[in-house]
Design an enzyme around this catalytic site. Structure first.
Site, PDB file in Angstrom:
ATOM      1  N   THR A 207       0.847  -1.191   0.000  1.00 49.03           N
ATOM      2  CA  THR A 207       0.000   0.000   0.000  1.00 49.03           C
ATOM      3  C   THR A 207       0.882   1.241   0.000  1.00 49.03           C
ATOM      4  O   THR A 207       2.010   1.189   0.505  1.00 49.03           O
ATOM      5  CB  THR A 207      -0.870  -0.031   1.268  1.00 49.03           C
ATOM      6  N   ARG A 235     -14.465  -7.535   0.228  1.00 50.73           N
ATOM      7  CA  ARG A 235     -13.674  -7.146   1.413  1.00 50.73           C
ATOM      8  C   ARG A 235     -13.071  -5.737   1.245  1.00 50.73           C
ATOM      9  O   ARG A 235     -12.518  -5.392   0.211  1.00 50.73           O
ATOM     10  CB  ARG A 235     -12.557  -8.178   1.611  1.00 50.73           C
ATOM     11  N   VAL A 236     -13.170  -4.945   2.288  1.00 54.44           N
ATOM     12  CA  VAL A 236     -12.531  -3.628   2.321  1.00 54.44           C
ATOM     13  C   VAL A 236     -11.604  -3.597   3.532  1.00 54.44           C
ATOM     14  O   VAL A 236     -11.984  -4.035   4.621  1.00 54.44           O
ATOM     15  CB  VAL A 236     -13.590  -2.500   2.432  1.00 54.44           C
ATOM     16  N   GLY A 237     -10.403  -3.094   3.340  1.00 50.67           N
ATOM     17  CA  GLY A 237      -9.426  -3.035   4.440  1.00 50.67           C
ATOM     18  C   GLY A 237      -9.456  -1.690   5.153  1.00 50.67           C
ATOM     19  O   GLY A 237     -10.438  -0.950   5.099  1.00 50.67           O
ATOM     20  N   ASP A 238      -8.360  -1.388   5.808  1.00 51.50           N
ATOM     21  CA  ASP A 238      -8.275  -0.169   6.618  1.00 51.50           C
ATOM     22  C   ASP A 238      -8.027   1.096   5.795  1.00 51.50           C
ATOM     23  O   ASP A 238      -8.380   2.195   6.219  1.00 51.50           O
ATOM     24  CB  ASP A 238      -7.139  -0.301   7.645  1.00 51.50           C
ATOM     25  N   THR A 258      -0.042   0.966   6.712  1.00 50.33           N
ATOM     26  CA  THR A 258       0.017  -0.158   5.775  1.00 50.33           C
ATOM     27  C   THR A 258       0.176  -1.429   6.574  1.00 50.33           C
ATOM     28  O   THR A 258       0.916  -1.454   7.558  1.00 50.33           O
ATOM     29  CB  THR A 258       1.183  -0.019   4.781  1.00 50.33           C
ATOM     30  N   GLY A 259      -0.514  -2.466   6.175  1.00 51.72           N
ATOM     31  CA  GLY A 259      -0.362  -3.730   6.894  1.00 51.72           C
ATOM     32  C   GLY A 259      -1.625  -4.548   6.816  1.00 51.72           C
ATOM     33  O   GLY A 259      -2.474  -4.302   5.955  1.00 51.72           O
TER      34      GLY A 259
HETATM   35  N1  ASP Z   1      -3.714  -2.289   4.661  1.00 51.52           N
HETATM   36  C1  ASP Z   1      -4.083  -2.767   3.353  1.00 51.52           C
HETATM   37  C2  ASP Z   1      -5.354  -3.570   3.458  1.00 51.52           C
HETATM   38  O1  ASP Z   1      -5.515  -4.306   4.396  1.00 51.52           O
HETATM   39  C3  ASP Z   1      -3.043  -3.616   2.764  1.00 51.52           C
HETATM   40  C4  ASP Z   1      -1.698  -2.972   2.666  1.00 51.52           C
HETATM   41  O2  ASP Z   1      -1.288  -2.224   3.534  1.00 51.52           O
HETATM   42  O3  ASP Z   1      -1.021  -3.237   1.678  1.00 51.52           O
HETATM   43  O4  ASP Z   1      -6.151  -3.492   2.554  1.00 51.52           O
END
Ligand code: ASP
Length: 339
Positions: A207, A235-238, A258-259
């Site tokens: 990210t 799915r949606v992330g942070d 990121t994570g």
């Molecule tokens: N945080 C992002 C997610 O979970 C992934 C990433 O940081 O690459 O969608």
């Protein structure tokens, strides 16, 4: 403008000589990023891309443009680069599609914008900014977000634009791993980081994010991503969630994460860091350290960057590496990859 490639720095932090005022910090994702897994060419490509992103932001800040403009410009460079999991080069969903998420926040007004699950917007962070500035909403998803972004001048592309062979191969490896009897999706154990079938080798979140401080002493932050390889069911992330993947407040700091997104959502990571600064009066670096430690205790991994109004910077992570970099007010650029 001096470029200092801090690739081999021991502690991976900028040389914080007293009084250095950083005006921009970026990340290009955390994860299993080890020297042994990297070629010299790849290392150079990442260093060049991070440098280009910092230069894009720096030039605007120097001209007196806003921190929002600088954040957007730096993120656009990384979205357009196939090296990062954002825009071109985004990871694939289980169904072989690219569904992109992004957000921005203005530290002066606390206005924010976000899009999730968009498939044809070249630079999702531009769509997030359009939501913030041209609508009364904060977050739009899917088809509606795409229609709004296109109607408000964001470049659209065919979904095939986002394809890269490397990400496609990563999805195929991940699906094979998952089929080899790893945790079935419905047996979800939040402490089991193997839920998506992602192997250590492929665990590079990728990210991108940026935080900038402009001449008017205003902060802005933004984050853009393709999410997690092999994600499904919408799915949606942070990353597009204000408070989880992005937060910005002139009173505390600008923050981008990121994570492993599920952990960042559950710990409301970016807002948590802001709260530690506000309520516990922690310096930006200590607040970042604490948030990453807490995410680690929950079983999650990743990184976080932050910048406050005095120009103090944080770049913390609990993975083996994080693509990251800073530029100070004199234009000195430093980029780092490993721990
Ligand atoms: N945080 C992002 C997610 O979970 C992934 C990433 O940081 O690459 O969608």
């Amino acid at each position: 403008m001096a470029v200092v490639a801090g690739l081999y720095s021991c502690n991976g932090q900028p040389a914080t000589s007293e009084g250095t005022k950083y005006i921009m910090v970026i990340h290009g994702g955390a994860g299993t990023i080890e020297k042994g897994l990297m070629t010299a060419e790849k290392e150079k490509a990442y260093t060049d891309a991070l440098t280009a992103a910092l230069q894009a932001g720096y030039h605007l800040l120097k001209e007196g443009r806003s921190s929002l403009d600088a954040v957007q410009a730096a993120i656009n460079v990384m979205e357009d680069s196939p090296l990062f999991n954002a825009g071109k080069g985004a990871v694939f969903t289980h169904d072989g599609k690219n569904e992109l998420d992004a957000s921005v926040m203005d530290g002066q007004t606390l206005k924010a914008g976000a899009v999730a699950g968009v498939t044809n917007i070249r630079n999702p962070v531009n769509a997030a900014r359009a939501v913030m500035e041209k609508s009364e909403h904060v977050m739009m998803v899917g088809r509606g977000a795409e229609q709004f972004a296109a109607a408000n001048g964001c470049d659209t592309v065919p979904p095939s634009y986002f394809f890269t062979q490397e990400r496609w191969d990563q999805l195929q490896r991940t699906i094979r791993e998952e089929e080899k009897g790893r945790a079935a999706y419905n047996d979800f154990n939040p402490r089991d980081s193997k839920i998506y079938g992602v192997t250590e080798r492929d665990k590079k979140f990728g990210t991108v994010g940026a935080v900038a401080l402009d001449k008017n002493n205003n902060l802005a932050a933004g984050t853009s991503t393709g999410g997690m390889t092999n994600k499904r069911y919408g799915r949606v992330g942070d990353s597009p969630i204000i408070g989880a993947g992005t937060y910005c407040n002139n009173a505390t700091a600008g923050i981008s994460c990121t994570g492993w997104g599920e952990y960042y959502i559950r710990s409301v990571a970016a807002h948590r860091m802001s709260s530690l600064i506000e309520l516990k009066h922690l310096p930006v670096e200590d607040a970042a350290k604490q948030v990453i430690a807490e995410i680690g205790e929950m079983g999650g991994d990743g990184g976080i960057i932050g910048l406050d109004r005095s120009g103090k910077v944080a770049m913390e992570f609990n993975t083996s590496g994080m693509y990251r970099g800073t530029v100070d007010e004199s234009g000195n650029i430093s980029v780092y990859i490993y721990k």
